[in-house]
Design an enzyme around this catalytic site. Sequence first.
Site, PDB file in Angstrom:
ATOM      1  N   ARG C 112      82.939  71.867  13.666  1.00  0.00           N
ATOM      2  CA  ARG C 112      81.965  70.765  13.740  1.00  0.00           C
ATOM      3  C   ARG C 112      82.232  69.865  14.946  1.00  0.00           C
ATOM      4  NH1 ARG C 112      78.024  71.672  12.625  1.00  0.00           N
ATOM      5  NH2 ARG C 112      77.431  70.736  14.587  1.00  0.00           N
ATOM      6  N   LYS C 147      73.757  53.053  30.701  1.00  0.00           N
ATOM      7  CA  LYS C 147      73.275  53.100  29.318  1.00  0.00           C
ATOM      8  C   LYS C 147      73.888  54.298  28.596  1.00  0.00           C
ATOM      9  CE  LYS C 147      69.111  50.549  30.540  1.00  0.00           C
ATOM     10  NZ  LYS C 147      67.644  50.501  30.662  1.00  0.00           N
ATOM     11  N   LYS C 179      71.199  41.355  40.501  1.00  0.00           N
ATOM     12  CA  LYS C 179      69.982  41.249  39.709  1.00  0.00           C
ATOM     13  C   LYS C 179      69.460  39.808  39.751  1.00  0.00           C
ATOM     14  CE  LYS C 179      71.445  44.919  36.570  1.00  0.00           C
ATOM     15  NZ  LYS C 179      71.244  45.517  35.249  1.00  0.00           N
ATOM     16  N   GLU C 209      68.370  44.555  43.179  1.00  0.00           N
ATOM     17  CA  GLU C 209      67.218  44.872  42.344  1.00  0.00           C
ATOM     18  C   GLU C 209      66.059  43.966  42.744  1.00  0.00           C
ATOM     19  OE1 GLU C 209      68.239  45.349  38.083  1.00  0.00           O
ATOM     20  OE2 GLU C 209      66.494  44.072  37.703  1.00  0.00           O
ATOM     21  N   ASP C 230      62.417  47.725  40.654  1.00  0.00           N
ATOM     22  CA  ASP C 230      62.545  47.577  39.212  1.00  0.00           C
ATOM     23  C   ASP C 230      61.198  47.574  38.506  1.00  0.00           C
ATOM     24  OD1 ASP C 230      63.913  47.171  36.805  1.00  0.00           O
ATOM     25  OD2 ASP C 230      63.550  45.011  36.930  1.00  0.00           O
TER      26      ASP C 230
END
Lengths: 303, 303, 303, 303, 303, 303
Positions: C112, C147, C179, C209, C230
Amino acid sequence: MSVNPVSQTLPILPKLSDFYVDEVIKAALKEDINYIDVTTDLLIPPESQSTAVMTAKSDGVLSGIEVALRVFGLLDKDAVVTFSLNDGSPLRKGVKIAEITGNTASLLKAERTALNLLQHMSGIATYTSLCVNAVNGTGVVIADTRKTLPGLRVLQKYAVLCGGGSNHRFNLSSAAMIKDNHIDACGSITEAVTALRKRAGHMVMTEVEVNSFERLREAVAVGADIIMLDNMTVEMMREAVGIVAGLTDSAKTSQNRPLLEASGNVTLDNIREVADTGVDIISIGALTHSVAVVDVGLNLSAV
Amino acid sequence: MSVNPVSQTLPILPKLSDFYVDEVIKAALKEDINYIDVTTDLLIPPESQSTAVMTAKSDGVLSGIEVALRVFGLLDKDAVVTFSLNDGSPLRKGVKIAEITGNTASLLKAERTALNLLQHMSGIATYTSLCVNAVNGTGVVIADTRKTLPGLRVLQKYAVLCGGGSNHRFNLSSAAMIKDNHIDACGSITEAVTALRKRAGHMVMTEVEVNSFERLREAVAVGADIIMLDNMTVEMMREAVGIVAGLTDSAKTSQNRPLLEASGNVTLDNIREVADTGVDIISIGALTHSVAVVDVGLNLSAV
Amino acid sequence: MSVNPVSQTLPILPKLSDFYVDEVIKAALKEDINYIDVTTDLLIPPESQSTAVMTAKSDGVLSGIEVALRVFGLLDKDAVVTFSLNDGSPLRKGVKIAEITGNTASLLKAERTALNLLQHMSGIATYTSLCVNAVNGTGVVIADTRKTLPGLRVLQKYAVLCGGGSNHRFNLSSAAMIKDNHIDACGSITEAVTALRKRAGHMVMTEVEVNSFERLREAVAVGADIIMLDNMTVEMMREAVGIVAGLTDSAKTSQNRPLLEASGNVTLDNIREVADTGVDIISIGALTHSVAVVDVGLNLSAV
Amino acid sequence: MSVNPVSQTLPILPKLSDFYVDEVIKAALKEDINYIDVTTDLLIPPESQSTAVMTAKSDGVLSGIEVALRVFGLLDKDAVVTFSLNDGSPLRKGVKIAEITGNTASLLKAERTALNLLQHMSGIATYTSLCVNAVNGTGVVIADTRKTLPGLRVLQKYAVLCGGGSNHRFNLSSAAMIKDNHIDACGSITEAVTALRKRAGHMVMTEVEVNSFERLREAVAVGADIIMLDNMTVEMMREAVGIVAGLTDSAKTSQNRPLLEASGNVTLDNIREVADTGVDIISIGALTHSVAVVDVGLNLSAV
Amino acid sequence: MSVNPVSQTLPILPKLSDFYVDEVIKAALKEDINYIDVTTDLLIPPESQSTAVMTAKSDGVLSGIEVALRVFGLLDKDAVVTFSLNDGSPLRKGVKIAEITGNTASLLKAERTALNLLQHMSGIATYTSLCVNAVNGTGVVIADTRKTLPGLRVLQKYAVLCGGGSNHRFNLSSAAMIKDNHIDACGSITEAVTALRKRAGHMVMTEVEVNSFERLREAVAVGADIIMLDNMTVEMMREAVGIVAGLTDSAKTSQNRPLLEASGNVTLDNIREVADTGVDIISIGALTHSVAVVDVGLNLSAV
Amino acid sequence: MSVNPVSQTLPILPKLSDFYVDEVIKAALKEDINYIDVTTDLLIPPESQSTAVMTAKSDGVLSGIEVALRVFGLLDKDAVVTFSLNDGSPLRKGVKIAEITGNTASLLKAERTALNLLQHMSGIATYTSLCVNAVNGTGVVIADTRKTLPGLRVLQKYAVLCGGGSNHRFNLSSAAMIKDNHIDACGSITEAVTALRKRAGHMVMTEVEVNSFERLREAVAVGADIIMLDNMTVEMMREAVGIVAGLTDSAKTSQNRPLLEASGNVTLDNIREVADTGVDIISIGALTHSVAVVDVGLNLSAV
């Protein structure tokens, strides 16, 4: 040591993460306390409170004050700490750095670990500051290397910043450095840089290490971001600066030419001479690998 | 540096536990590699094999050779390592220390971590050895302190042994050191030693730190195992030795009198003078807190 | 899924460090086994040996084969593993991936965990590969983001490489991304980039950005290394590419102009259109944050 | 996605232990920050305070709000967090989820890790909720599997509960699942169940996996607690339900007959049909192994 | 102690995972060695080889032999170990258990840790075995509890199996135990069991603790899987068995009635009497919380 | 058990470090909770508050109260704890030890881990106290050994102190113990002690284990700090005391003669007889390796 006014403007410093710092401190305390403090735990009344005053015992630049004070907080949650100087501040022998009031036994158990950290980090900041001051006015950046001590890289690189220095790449993932072995494996600097640019992510800065003018020219031609002049003499460095300027003269700003980094055999004795060659960066392993502590004392008095 | 023949007889050295050493190395590799070696992993053919030769680039005393070679083993299980010199051996500039044959990429990734460890440990051994040689013939023991770097105490104390030095207590649990604060809390040296002897286990050696002859006499009278002469001048130390001899003259051997330890402000310049006062031990924080590396190089060639 | 010939040339892949991979696997095994496998340990004879064959149950791209096989090795040191496909290889439903012969109980306990890792990593590689193929011929790079799932960033970023994608910065230390909040704090892009260039190390790549053409122009003017468009529409991106080209037309190569990165709302449906705008990089969070597994089966038969 | 009123009654949820959650978060922060946030630490004034508002950017079910908010607390002990929605609450695009006021730099450093956790967990809860709603009224339980991501099983299984689902066994120790290999090793289902009942503790629930009616009958006869219908068609499942009812008709309640679990190839498209066969449980690996995030945004404004 | 022939058939034992066992051993070695073995490392020649013979110094049941031998392997990779007895075997005073040949210093350093583990685990197995033998022929199962020592639950529960005992639930996640506080919070046993059955996963076995016949009847009625008779007298237990039989007499097999577990105040003196009441399980905290070691000796001789 | 007035004066106790204790507790909680408390988390309302009263259920000596109470604090930061008795206090059956008010679910989850620690540590303190009281008036010290349980040495050695006992060396680094194998390797006790004195640090106390009067005399002659009489009969011990007195009669105080430690086969039955022989120390492995718990109960009532 003489810290000239240049460094009076404190550097902008990052905040180290508590969870990282706590981990280093706990490891140090486990190493140093292990089971109990057989002297303090058996002789100092547990209810005793004291005030500890931390004082510089030699000149230098402060680094690690929050780290050091955190040691006391980890052994006595109710300890009250106040500090008079921030990291990056010049230290004069005899000046008071911080004061901690809390449980006497905890203060005594924390003392050694706190001072070990503070003295080492301040040692790094101090030596860095001496180098920075030595090149004052040249615009040259003093950078560290990967020659750090196992488990202490974060604290050591931070201490370099406290001394007004700059950080080279943090690790092997964060930027590329093409050395002899890589060049040999690819065939040439051109092939190595080209391959890397294709394979590595777009956020990866590329530095090439060169030990000859021929390689220097090739690195410039292929557009290396930074070029390290490896163990060159001062004369060679001066010539290298000229070569790069010649190759990139149509481009007026530093934006448009590779940065030059001097590395190897730089000491306080010759650092100004190296800086005067026109290189952009001088990287020095000794900032972190051969550090002498700044002496700091701690005196307790009953509350 | 000149390593005289005294140290040619290698010290008896403990074997550090693999599980401990591996943990330090893995932490160092995580710090240095993090994710990948963006240069090596993308440019060196994975099947490439090389031989790396490790060479001393300055004189000194070797320490950490098995630790350093273990780094290569952890990144390449099939690497073949051979070493020509054991820990504690004198190093001459240019001498070959070891040879590693294995995967080229792994050798390159291991290089910095291995050298960081070896150079630091050899730096400690070298400085220790200089101190030991400086007191040659006096019978004085050169000892380290608790002024070590977080997470590295085991390696640093081991390196002191490699240089012919001796280890002071390993941590706060392993032996007692009665300092000013303890004496103040108990009322007197006599009360402090008496209380500790009653409360601490029978395997705990007791040292008392004194800064006056009065306290010295009291410490002798109460039977301290070791007495630290804290920041005394050479003259004071000489007098202290005489006082202790006088108080214990009926007992002929060192078995029956406390050992005297000099501590504070001892450098290579004055160490012989300190040793000649007749103290038994000189402890030096700088052995571990202010270490300059011994330079070691690593050169790869294709297999 | 259809994997076109473009990806038949396997990507150059880094070698993940054993000590890192082992740590992830051991954590997974502890989570999954905890104490014992109450079924297998009590029903399967301990001396039983089997051969397990790992087979693709759907099309895709393979990633994590060495990681998955290491699971078996950690539970049975004597297991013999052979694999037919390397990471980065296209998978066809039904094709045999690997074979493991060893202790039956260990195979069942490892199954597994091994499949959880392999299926997830292959899922990432597969989706990445679909994106890469969709932009085939445009020269656009498909990149991941931060992410990722806690504790799995190394494996996830590696899987992106297996699919032919590229890695964005590894973490907050390895490169800078300016940013809105940073721009607001500094006053303008110009001030932010200038401040960062002065304060950050020379190995730090700087991305800005932007969400407007005005900011785009400012970012180009101040010399940002990379500019992230962006959440722009395809039309805006196309115009952005033109603006940057106009501002940098005297410089012919991509060396001399900032790279443009498209980010936000890119799916397989519109990725080609985005790529055709002329941006250099498309970064996609879904590569790692919304992954569907590639199904892989494991069948045991007695030896 | 449409969350119907059924799920408006929030599920009873366990409280995850802080010490576990903190460990996962610290590992994630170490991965993402590593050393410093080179952008934020060098550009945002350390004394700056902001308020961050967390908002749903798509519909779904919330999971992990306390976990996500804990990230901010770990980087800024003085951050003030308030949340408007509990785990298990339905999310509507645009709804405010939580608000955090604290140090701006810390908020920016925590943002990615907090969102990565929250979006993944909410993704699991959302998909689970869709499955639960699809079988609304049938009494069928939607359960997870051991197909979880390494290191994240606790968070993933908790998120399944948030979506109204149920947890299958937590690990290989906590309950028994007899599969083909176990049956083969023992000779028959009867022998396997009998042996296990004798050898395993009395708190171990026993499930048997069957792929034929013959094996199903044998499993019922030997008194398996749960029977998994492995990869059966809907028609087979319906027949299986009838067989079990026939074998156990003298026993009126579900107490006295084995539960039936459907597993394999269940999607949102066919889940209702599967539920209508009369099985008790449907287990779905995709709940945890193939999760698409729920998009959540975080906007900062100066305090 | 007399181990009767009943236990001569060794129990079926799980294989503990190496990665778990190694972690416990390394923690123990760090605790015991810390830095060096100051006696052995400085006095035993590093090249010395010895053979150590491990012998039972009292009667009992063996447990932990592979764990203990692994200690030697971790300190000396080349050590050769052979063992004559498997876990679960009866020990007779004087019988040879195992033999280890390897580096003398490593053998001496491993000795204490290996024996500490083996003697403790064998102590558990021995006491368990005495309990098991005392109820020989009754069919009663002897089970452990959660009253284990921090960090040692896996080893302790495994040792219970070695003694022929059975494991109660491994932890709070793996099965449910409804006690007074839960009943009070829900209103009644019926409500507690009903709520739990609805909320907990289908693999969770449910036990109810009762201290009166009224509660016992209620627990039977609501279909508890297991019922714990908490601190009842032998007479009460006998009556409880009758009550349960009466309530479930239409169901002939143990499949169809709750199991009865006796708990509290059971000692070797009264265990047979308790078993004879007809309960199914007797759980005993003392198996793991109040263990006397089985004495095992280790003798070294030069090779 | 009867605790006589001798122990009414509580021993001076060290403060265990929070970071160490927390680590042990977290490991224990992870073991015991793992994921959730499937009973408590699903049945106890999360807002419920209770008061738990901890009561002695048998006589003994208390140890671990702060450790046990910390368990509650780790699961409920807002729990309010008060304790009536300090470590080292005598316990009478029925006496209230402490009271904890907090979240009901957290109290129930903490209960088992807290009691496991407290009962084990109090068991050690209680048995130690019985031994200490048995030798009351003789001046003999009762000491522990290295026969401790993996991971628990700190807590176990601390518990010995709570019972009025004394700690033998903490680990192999902290003091030297010369046994048969060391003597054989060196040739004689004289050679072993001499070699060790030369090689080990000056803070290392040296004990020699002897099993004959000849060896005893040799150990005295060479100036061993402590001599262990290994497995000698009471008669032999008495004779040994006389021999040592004879050899050192010119030295009047215990300062000037080696301490004698009796070890092996000492039980409560013969301990007074052993103490009366005149030995200084009796070390007993059973203090930590064969401990029966002191029973402590915890009762919750709604707030």
